[in-house]
Design an enzyme around this catalytic site. Structure first.
Site, PDB file in Angstrom:
ATOM      1  N   PRO A  86       0.739  -1.339   0.000  1.00  0.00           N
ATOM      2  CA  PRO A  86      -0.008   0.005  -0.055  1.00  0.00           C
ATOM      3  C   PRO A  86       0.798   1.317  -0.011  1.00  0.00           C
ATOM      4  O   PRO A  86       0.447   2.324  -0.063  1.00  0.00           O
ATOM      5  CB  PRO A  86      -0.877  -0.121   1.360  1.00  0.00           C
ATOM      6  CG  PRO A  86      -0.282  -1.344   2.192  1.00  0.00           C
ATOM      7  CD  PRO A  86       0.604  -2.184   1.093  1.00  0.00           C
ATOM      8  N   GLU A 113       1.607  -8.312   8.842  1.00  0.00           N
ATOM      9  CA  GLU A 113       1.832  -6.857   9.491  1.00  0.00           C
ATOM     10  C   GLU A 113       2.820  -6.267   8.385  1.00  0.00           C
ATOM     11  O   GLU A 113       2.966  -4.934   8.460  1.00  0.00           O
ATOM     12  CB  GLU A 113       2.279  -6.719  10.814  1.00  0.00           C
ATOM     13  CG  GLU A 113       1.265  -7.448  11.449  1.00  0.00           C
ATOM     14  CD  GLU A 113      -0.267  -6.825  11.713  1.00  0.00           C
ATOM     15  OE1 GLU A 113      -0.324  -5.595  11.579  1.00  0.00           O
ATOM     16  OE2 GLU A 113      -1.019  -7.662  11.580  1.00  0.00           O
ATOM     17  N   ARG A 150      -4.255  -8.651 -20.358  1.00  0.00           N
ATOM     18  CA  ARG A 150      -5.278  -8.346 -21.358  1.00  0.00           C
ATOM     19  C   ARG A 150      -4.805  -7.386 -22.624  1.00  0.00           C
ATOM     20  O   ARG A 150      -5.487  -7.367 -23.477  1.00  0.00           O
ATOM     21  CB  ARG A 150      -6.685  -7.984 -20.544  1.00  0.00           C
ATOM     22  CG  ARG A 150      -6.573  -6.442 -20.089  1.00  0.00           C
ATOM     23  CD  ARG A 150      -7.587  -6.109 -19.486  1.00  0.00           C
ATOM     24  NE  ARG A 150      -9.092  -5.801 -20.441  1.00  0.00           N
ATOM     25  CZ  ARG A 150      -9.094  -4.537 -20.983  1.00  0.00           C
ATOM     26  NH1 ARG A 150      -8.067  -3.729 -20.967  1.00  0.00           N
ATOM     27  NH2 ARG A 150      -9.892  -4.397 -21.813  1.00  0.00           N
ATOM     28  N   ASP A 164     -10.993   1.219 -24.235  1.00  0.00           N
ATOM     29  CA  ASP A 164     -11.335   1.210 -22.880  1.00  0.00           C
ATOM     30  C   ASP A 164     -11.065   2.678 -22.013  1.00  0.00           C
ATOM     31  O   ASP A 164     -10.864   3.595 -22.750  1.00  0.00           O
ATOM     32  CB  ASP A 164      -9.872   0.518 -22.106  1.00  0.00           C
ATOM     33  CG  ASP A 164      -9.859  -0.898 -22.332  1.00  0.00           C
ATOM     34  OD1 ASP A 164     -10.708  -1.410 -22.638  1.00  0.00           O
ATOM     35  OD2 ASP A 164      -8.925  -1.390 -22.128  1.00  0.00           O
TER      36      ASP A 164
HETATM   37  N1  ADE Z   1      -0.980  -4.983   0.203  1.00  0.00           N
HETATM   38  C1  ADE Z   1      -1.929  -4.498   0.928  1.00  0.00           C
HETATM   39  N2  ADE Z   1      -2.744  -3.507   0.720  1.00  0.00           N
HETATM   40  C2  ADE Z   1      -2.273  -3.337  -0.468  1.00  0.00           C
HETATM   41  C3  ADE Z   1      -2.794  -2.454  -1.449  1.00  0.00           C
HETATM   42  N3  ADE Z   1      -3.736  -1.413  -1.347  1.00  0.00           N
HETATM   43  N4  ADE Z   1      -1.912  -2.297  -2.731  1.00  0.00           N
HETATM   44  C4  ADE Z   1      -0.846  -3.189  -2.970  1.00  0.00           C
HETATM   45  N5  ADE Z   1      -0.631  -4.167  -2.061  1.00  0.00           N
HETATM   46  C5  ADE Z   1      -1.213  -4.284  -0.891  1.00  0.00           C
END
Ligand code: ADE
Length: 222
Positions: A86, A113, A150, A164
């Site tokens: 993230p 975690e 794709r 797209d």
């Molecule tokens: N791992 C946990 N959340 C994630 C996200 N939003 N994007 C990529 N990998 C992740």
């Protein structure tokens, strides 16, 4: 193209690889996708892959050794290593077009975690699929893989992805199929007219209108 995915949960990919367009792309040899269990690379007698964080704190942290060894085993001169997290750059269609030109992707899925910070040194790119936290990188890796596969030549009709959403920074225009009148909900006359120039003009206008209403940020207007 070849895609190697490193995960602690290989079974999560079973249906992903055996359904629909991804399945066909694999059978047609447009792409090779290998799923590797990170645990198989652990040198620990109990196949341990995570440990407590130095300095304390909640949860377990993915250890460097299995991931470093897995990447060393799989990496070739033309490999491009992506870490799903993230904290990465937010993924989008432009990135999908860039990645479709790579010959070999190695995608590392984080879990629990977090992962030892030194794992970051392996990555050419860190990717997030959005501002929310998943339980791990597996779903994110499927999103990225699906959107790249794709786009590979011959996987779907080129026309399909030329139209797209997000190409030219515009959302897709509305489409309809039979019947022309469904319980009083009518298909716009222009689409039934057979006049291609008018149809293209209408589609472009609809794309623009929709993008202005829903995603002004794509037009730099928010
Ligand atoms: N791992 C946990 N959340 C994630 C996200 N939003 N994007 C990529 N990998 C992740």
């Amino acid at each position: 193209m070849k895609i190697d995915i490193l995960t602690l949960f290989p079974n999560m990919y079973d249906n992903f690889l055996t359904e629909s367009i991804i399945k066909r792309a694999i059978l047609d040899k447009k792409v090779t996708i290998n799923i590797h269990n990170i645990r198989d690379y652990s040198k620990d007698p109990h196949k341990k892959v995570d440990d407590y964080p130095f300095g304390g704190g909640a949860g377990m942290v993915l250890m460097p050794q299995p991931i470093f060894d897995a990447v060393a085993d799989l990496r070739k001169d033309n490999s491009y290593v992506i870490l799903m997290t993230p904290q990465g750059n937010t993924y989008n269609q432009k990135k999908a077009y860039e990645l479709k030109n790579k010959k070999h992707l190695i995608i590392i899925c984080g879990h629990y975690e977090g992962f030892d910070e030194r794992i970051r040194t392996l990555a050419d790119l860190e990717l997030s699929i959005g501002d929310y936290i998943l339980t791990g990188g597996e779903l994110a890796s499927m999103v990225v893989t699906d959107s790249i596969v794709r786009l590979i030549d011959g996987v779907i009709e080129t026309d399909s992805h030329l139209n797209d959403s997000f190409n030219n920074n515009l959302l897709d225009y509305p489409t309809y199929t039979r019947p022309a009148d469904y319980n009083g909900l009518k298909v716009p006359d222009v689409l039934l007219s057979g006049h291609h120039e008018n149809i293209n003009k209408w589609r472009y206008e609809q794309s623009l209108k929709r993008t202005k209403e829903r995603r002004p940020d794509l037009l730099g207007e928010d």
